[in-house]
Enzyme design. Structure first.
Site, mmCIF file in Angstrom:
data_model
loop_
_atom_site.group_PDB
_atom_site.id
_atom_site.type_symbol
_atom_site.label_atom_id
_atom_site.label_comp_id
_atom_site.label_asym_id
_atom_site.label_seq_id
_atom_site.Cartn_x
_atom_site.Cartn_y
_atom_site.Cartn_z
ATOM 1 C CG ASN A 9 -1.710 1.255 1.386
ATOM 2 O OD1 ASN A 9 -1.778 2.056 0.460
ATOM 3 N ND2 ASN A 9 -2.342 1.427 2.550
ATOM 4 C CD1 TRP A 10 3.268 0.987 -3.179
ATOM 5 C CD2 TRP A 10 3.347 2.383 -4.931
ATOM 6 N NE1 TRP A 10 3.899 0.332 -4.213
ATOM 7 C CE2 TRP A 10 3.957 1.175 -5.301
ATOM 8 C CE3 TRP A 10 3.273 3.415 -5.873
ATOM 9 C CZ2 TRP A 10 4.498 0.970 -6.574
ATOM 10 C CZ3 TRP A 10 3.796 3.216 -7.141
ATOM 11 C CH2 TRP A 10 4.416 2.001 -7.478
ATOM 12 C CE LYS A 11 -0.007 3.185 4.778
ATOM 13 N NZ LYS A 11 0.071 3.291 6.241
ATOM 14 C CG HIS A 94 -5.623 2.169 5.240
ATOM 15 N ND1 HIS A 94 -5.171 3.072 6.173
ATOM 16 C CD2 HIS A 94 -4.643 1.243 5.106
ATOM 17 C CE1 HIS A 94 -3.961 2.713 6.566
ATOM 18 N NE2 HIS A 94 -3.618 1.599 5.941
ATOM 19 C CD GLU A 96 -2.698 5.570 6.733
ATOM 20 O OE1 GLU A 96 -2.672 5.590 5.495
ATOM 21 O OE2 GLU A 96 -1.802 5.004 7.418
ATOM 22 C CD GLU A 166 -3.336 -2.218 7.329
ATOM 23 O OE1 GLU A 166 -2.346 -2.568 6.682
ATOM 24 O OE2 GLU A 166 -3.833 -1.079 7.242
ATOM 25 N N GLY A 172 2.794 2.450 10.728
ATOM 26 C CA GLY A 172 3.766 3.526 10.549
ATOM 27 C C GLY A 172 4.502 3.915 11.827
ATOM 28 C CB SER A 212 5.439 -1.704 11.871
ATOM 29 O OG SER A 212 5.057 -0.364 12.113
ATOM 30 N N GLY A 233 2.950 -1.103 4.192
ATOM 31 C CA GLY A 233 3.070 0.326 3.888
ATOM 32 C C GLY A 233 4.509 0.678 3.561
ATOM 33 N N GLY A 234 5.207 1.240 4.543
ATOM 34 C CA GLY A 234 6.572 1.742 4.344
ATOM 35 C C GLY A 234 7.503 0.797 3.608
HETATM 36 P P1 13P Z 1 3.215 0.425 7.587
HETATM 37 O O1 13P Z 1 3.674 -0.876 7.020
HETATM 38 O O2 13P Z 1 3.934 1.624 7.054
HETATM 39 O O3 13P Z 1 3.116 0.394 9.081
HETATM 40 O O4 13P Z 1 1.696 0.614 7.059
HETATM 41 C C1 13P Z 1 0.813 -0.418 7.194
HETATM 42 C C2 13P Z 1 -0.420 -0.074 6.445
HETATM 43 O O5 13P Z 1 -1.151 0.811 6.832
HETATM 44 C C3 13P Z 1 -0.702 -0.815 5.215
HETATM 45 O O6 13P Z 1 -1.982 -0.539 4.753
#
Ligand code: 13P
Length: 250
Positions: A9-11, A94, A96, A166, A172, A212, A233-234
């Site tokens: 998930n590049w966000k 998500h 967010e 999640e 994050g 994470s 994510g990251g």
């Molecule tokens: P991180 O891997 O950056 O913690 O993000 C997880 C996430 O929200 C994937 O959708």
């Protein structure tokens, strides 16, 4: 249990101009993967991502969609638009989006139904906050999110759904849930599914962990019986790290 899927998930990261090269890199480094490999990108990166993924094993996903077919919804993107481009997956609900864009269990339900109707595979996110975990209501909260997200969805459609667990406090933050904590909730989700549907349906659903997850901790998490993949994510922004996670999903 379910099919193994590792999805990035590049966000709100990466530029359209960087996308083609990056997806090519992911495809190269994850060649021969024994799980499904997905890159979920911002809308503006989808076209170059799809171009780069052509003829490879990599699938492309969006990070959101609107639940209506078309109309006066300035700034929104429909399922038909995504399908027309060749998108396969879409992230829904998500944390967010729930936190910053007023996404609710009701909109998650509408979006999930629309994605299924149009043949997109929804990756539906659920998860508790730190307050909820500390209050001991994690599984109550997740059960409610699951029941509301999938209300009115039949067993055949449910089998196509991916659920991403999640925990919000792990996103994050570098603070991963322990493999046991993640397994407990993912197993709990499967139990809820077998009560709502039946055992076969519960077993067919892919349940990912996200929060994470990285090249170092992925193997331990993915080893767990009820964790069928990850939503990353990251670590999905670096092809090397992402490919190590993919390799850990056997
Ligand atoms: P991180 O891997 O950056 O913690 O993000 C997880 C996430 O929200 C994937 O959708």
């Amino acid at each position: 249990m379910g099919k193994y899927i590792i999805a990035g998930n590049w966000k709100m990261n990466k530029l359209p101009s960087e996308t083609y090269e990056f997806v090519k890199e992911v495809a190269e480094k994850t060649k021969g993967a024994s799980c499904e490999v997905v890159c979920c990108t911002p809308y503006v990166c989808l076209a170059p991502a799809i171009e780069a993924a052509k003829g490879t094993h990599v699938k492309i996903g969006a990070e959101n969609l609107h639940f209506e077919d078309s109309g006066a919804y300035t700034g929104e993107v429909s399922a038909d638009m995504l399908c027309d481009m060749g998108v396969n997956y879409v992230i829904i609900g998500h944390s967010e989006r729930r936190q910053y864009f007023a996404e609710t269990d009701e909109t998650v339900n509408k979006k999930t139904k629309k994605a299924l109707e149009k043949g997109l595979i929804p990756i539906v996110c659920v998860g508790e906050s730190l307050d909820e975990r500390e209050a001991g209501v994690t599984m109550d909260l997740i059960t409610m999110q699951v029941k509301k997200a999938f209300a009115g969805i039949n067993a055949d459609d449910m089998k196509k759904v991916v659920i991403a667990y999640e925990p919000i406090w792990a996103i994050g933050t570098g603070k991963t849930a322990t493999a046991d904590q993640a397994e407990e909730v993912c197993g709990g989700i499967r139990k809820v599914l077998s009560e709502l549907y039946d055992d076969a349906t519960a077993k067919a659903v892919t349940i990912q962990y996200g929060g994470s997850m990285n090249a170092k901790n992925a193997a331990e998490l993915l080893e767990k019986e009820n964790i069928d993949g990850g939503l990353i994510g990251g670590a999905s922004l670096k092809s090397e790290d992402f490919s190590i996670i993919v390799a850990a999903a056997k």
